[in-house]
Scaffold this active site. Structure first.
Site, PDB file in Angstrom:
ATOM      1  N   LYS A  81       0.834  -1.205   0.000  1.00  0.00           N
ATOM      2  CA  LYS A  81       0.000   0.000   0.000  1.00  0.00           C
ATOM      3  C   LYS A  81       0.869   1.255   0.000  1.00  0.00           C
ATOM      4  CE  LYS A  81      -3.700   2.091   2.842  1.00  0.00           C
ATOM      5  NZ  LYS A  81      -4.517   1.877   4.063  1.00  0.00           N
ATOM      6  N   SER A 156      -9.136   2.559   3.622  1.00  0.00           N
ATOM      7  CA  SER A 156      -8.250   3.265   2.711  1.00  0.00           C
ATOM      8  C   SER A 156      -7.370   2.361   1.851  1.00  0.00           C
ATOM      9  CB  SER A 156      -7.343   4.213   3.503  1.00  0.00           C
ATOM     10  OG  SER A 156      -6.565   3.511   4.467  1.00  0.00           O
ATOM     11  N   SER A 180      -9.553  -0.049   7.720  1.00  0.00           N
ATOM     12  CA  SER A 180      -9.092   0.119   6.343  1.00  0.00           C
ATOM     13  C   SER A 180      -8.601  -1.145   5.667  1.00  0.00           C
ATOM     14  CB  SER A 180      -7.977   1.179   6.288  1.00  0.00           C
ATOM     15  OG  SER A 180      -8.511   2.453   6.513  1.00  0.00           O
TER      16      SER A 180
END
Length: 448
Positions: A81, A156, A180
């Site tokens: 990520k 996210s 997330s």
């Protein structure tokens, strides 16, 4: 076999590497071909580095030929990520304020992947600085949901969920400071694991500090457990990672609590409620003790939001006005909201959160597992999951276990009338990560 490489799980890939049926370079070639052939515009990645990945795959192939793989992830393609540093790649954090300069050093959570021979091939999209659960950011645009077109994939960790759901490799590294990992896992039909705080080392410190965990996206609980064998390593750069890890207890009937209401979790959609209730009945039939979990009356969603926006303000307070102007309007508004809080208000909010976390964690002293929905429903329409209201509307089942720093696993559970997936959350006592994964594997088999 070669044509089916992307459908293999981690154990299947490494078995094929071991007996010479597959080479990591061939898997990588298929992976990039599949990503390049995508006609849906999923937009899961903000960076792809084929040249570096090919070098890693070639080196992995040599190790397998010589019978000296570095770990169960040697040769397995893994993404990271874009909130997490990877040496040689920029970390833009989904923001127009991010630098294009490559960072010099892997983050502690990436170090064990590199040491274990994983093939790092790209960075996945994230909402700007990870502050919302939507699927868009100013830097890379919108990430789409492979399993539910027209719906949010969530955030996210948007790109990580989309990548695994699309079948582009068995593992992605995400992060979770309020849901997330678990929210997008629920909405994409993947397995999302948020381990105990510090189980995967995290540094430099997240803006969300003690709430922030690194976690994994996989297609099965078995893959999550294999990934944790590599990822869960102490690192002196993160003192929270230096705890003793226990082994999973032997299989036995479990004492399980369950609920459809957890503080600010909101109204659970009928399809989700029915699926959770059906799972509970199957667990009783399987010999487990299942009890009701009374709703905690001291939910502190607004306090959590207050602390979050104070951290956002702290993160950007030393920036110039011109730098802050490049943030998205929503993040600028959160910065201003954080600035408006008085020290006394913030201190009271933190105290209430500590009290809630302590009371919640103590309720696990006589149960092995808590079962809740991962999300109140399937993914909302694209564009409808952003801003600060997500605590009440979407994250009420997830964020409390960032406060308590407990392990929590989201498993695919069902789908709504339009076929959009949703998940079930399994939560265990802090540091009982292996036990949660073992229970997850048993429930996954029960659902099969």
């Amino acid at each position: 076999m070669a044509g089916d490489a992307l459908s293999l799980d981690i154990a299947g890939l490494t078995a094929a590497y071991r007996d010479g049926r597959l080479h990591p370079s061939a898997v990588l070639e298929q992976l990039f071909a599949a990503i390049e052939a995508d006609t849906r515009g999923l937009n899961a990645f903000c960076l792809l580095d084929r040249a570096a990945a090919e070098r890693e795959a070639e080196a992995s192939g040599r190790r397998w030929r010589e019978g000296r793989p570095l770990s169960v992830l040697d040769g397995v393609p893994v993404s990271v990520k874009d909130l997490v540093n990877v040496a040689g790649w920029p970390t833009r954090r989904g923001s127009l304020t991010g630098s294009d300069e490559p960072v010099p050093q892997d983050a502690p959570g990436v170090t064990p992947l590199r040491a274990g021979g994983a093939v790092l091939f790209g960075k996945t999209t994230t909402t700007e600085f990870g502050w919302t659960v939507g699927s868009s950011n100013p830097q890379a645009g919108t990430t789409l949901n492979p399993t539910a077109p027209g719906r949010e994939v969530g955030g996210s960790s948007s790109g990580a969920a989309a990548q695994v759901a699309a079948g582009w490799g068995p593992l992605a590294l995400g992060s979770d400071a309020g849901g997330s990992v678990r929210l997008p896992a629920s909405w994409s039909g993947t397995v999302g694991f948020k381990p105990s705080f510090g189980a995967i080392p995290l540094a430099p410190a997240s803006a969300f500090a003690e709430f922030a965990h690194l976690g994994t996206f996989t297609r099965s609980v078995a893959d999550a457990a294999l990934a944790m064998q590599v990822l869960s390593r102490a690192d002196p750069r993160d003192p929270s990672s230096l705890f003793v890890r226990g082994e999973a207890p032997p299989d036995r009937p479990l004492r399980i609590a369950w609920t459809l209401a957890l503080g600010s979790s909101g109204l659970v959609q009928p399809a989700v409620a029915g699926a959770v209730q059906a799972l509970v009945r199957r667990l009783v039939d399987a010999g487990h003790t299942v009890i009701d979990w009374p709703d905690a009356a001291n939910d502190r969603a607004q306090d959590m939001w207050s602390v979050w926006v104070s951290r956002i303000h702290e993160s950007f307070v030393d920036w110039t006005e011109a730098q802050r102007a490049r943030l998205s309007p929503g993040l600028q508004a959160a910065y201003e909201e954080g600035a408006a809080q008085s020290p006394a208000e913030l201190a009271r909010a933190r105290a209430r959160l500590r009290a809630m976390a302590g009371a919640l964690a103590q309720r696990f002293t006589d149960i092995d597992l808590l079962i809740t929905p991962s999300t109140p429903g399937a993914a909302p329409p694209l564009g409808d999951a952003g801003g600060g209201g997500w605590f009440q509307a979407l994250g009420g089942f997830t964020y409390p276990f960032n406060l308590t720093q407990q392990p929590a696993l989201s498993l695919p559970l069902g789908a709504d009338a339009e076929g959009a997936p949703f998940g079930v959350q399994l939560v265990g006592p802090r540091f009982h990560d292996a036990a949660v994964l073992r229970a997850g594997a048993r429930i996954e088999a029960l659902l099969a």
